[in-house]
Design an enzyme around this catalytic site. Sequence first.
Site, mmCIF file in Angstrom:
data_model
loop_
_atom_site.group_PDB
_atom_site.id
_atom_site.type_symbol
_atom_site.label_atom_id
_atom_site.label_comp_id
_atom_site.label_asym_id
_atom_site.label_seq_id
_atom_site.Cartn_x
_atom_site.Cartn_y
_atom_site.Cartn_z
ATOM 1 N N SER A 142 0.840 -1.199 0.000
ATOM 2 C CA SER A 142 0.000 0.000 0.000
ATOM 3 C C SER A 142 0.869 1.240 0.000
ATOM 4 O O SER A 142 2.029 1.210 0.450
ATOM 5 C CB SER A 142 -0.890 0.022 1.246
ATOM 6 O OG SER A 142 -1.546 1.268 1.404
ATOM 7 N N TYR A 155 -2.882 -1.200 10.000
ATOM 8 C CA TYR A 155 -2.870 -1.333 8.541
ATOM 9 C C TYR A 155 -1.507 -0.915 7.977
ATOM 10 O O TYR A 155 -0.895 -1.646 7.189
ATOM 11 C CB TYR A 155 -3.973 -0.474 7.932
ATOM 12 C CG TYR A 155 -4.065 -0.572 6.422
ATOM 13 C CD1 TYR A 155 -4.741 -1.628 5.823
ATOM 14 C CD2 TYR A 155 -3.474 0.387 5.605
ATOM 15 C CE1 TYR A 155 -4.831 -1.732 4.442
ATOM 16 C CE2 TYR A 155 -3.562 0.291 4.232
ATOM 17 C CZ TYR A 155 -4.235 -0.767 3.651
ATOM 18 O OH TYR A 155 -4.302 -0.862 2.282
#
Length: 254
Positions: A142, A155
Amino acid sequence: MRLSGKVAVITGAGNGMGRSTALLFAREGAAVVIGDVDMAGGRSAVAEIEAAGGRATFMRCDVSKEADVSALVATAEERYGKLDTIFNNAGIEQPVTPSDQVTEELFDRVIGINLKGTFFGCKHAIPALLRNGGGTIVNNSSVSAFANVGGNISYAASKGAVMSLTRVLAIEYARRNIRVNAINPGVIDTDMNRRNAKLAADPAAVEEKWRAITPLGRMGTGDEIAQTVLYLASDQSSFVTGIGLLIDGGRVAT
């Protein structure tokens, strides 16, 4: 076709980036094994691929469970005779939460799916790829591995770790003809991001913020992600390994 005769495993392919990639891989000639906890989404992806003349199989797979991931890879070899590439795509978000309020349960769940799930995919794909003389691994990291706005510690930690895992495996297996790379998406128009936006007091403001932090001024699409995964999975990237390829509309450049 860039994947003619190839066999691919894609996790989290019932919707979003994984589904877009599965559809593209099938159009490019690959037989696709789809793993997802979303049984309706996984089955409909297979139906869409088969309706277009492609080959696909669905298996329910919770990537946080090693036995599920092992069985998914085994299905590729049993049904199609080999494995050429795996896209470790399955992942979940962390609801925006101050870091000192993140529970152990939430942290473990995000790490279990995003990081352990990717590790399990790599661990069980590598022996299959070696039996086939080599192949490719693409992991979904990400932009959060590089740039953050806060409130997503589990995350971001999971995706940063995916980048480290990718580099370790790229070096470890380079001489055995396995290339390992990652993608680093920015804000993409997916079910996950739409779900996140709806949790906010002002969903429209959240989407405007996403556009504002992206120099190209919009969210990316699943098809744009799929094209990048295809590049890394195919022979087009034959001299590329150990990288994290940003697909972020310029966000990190800022």
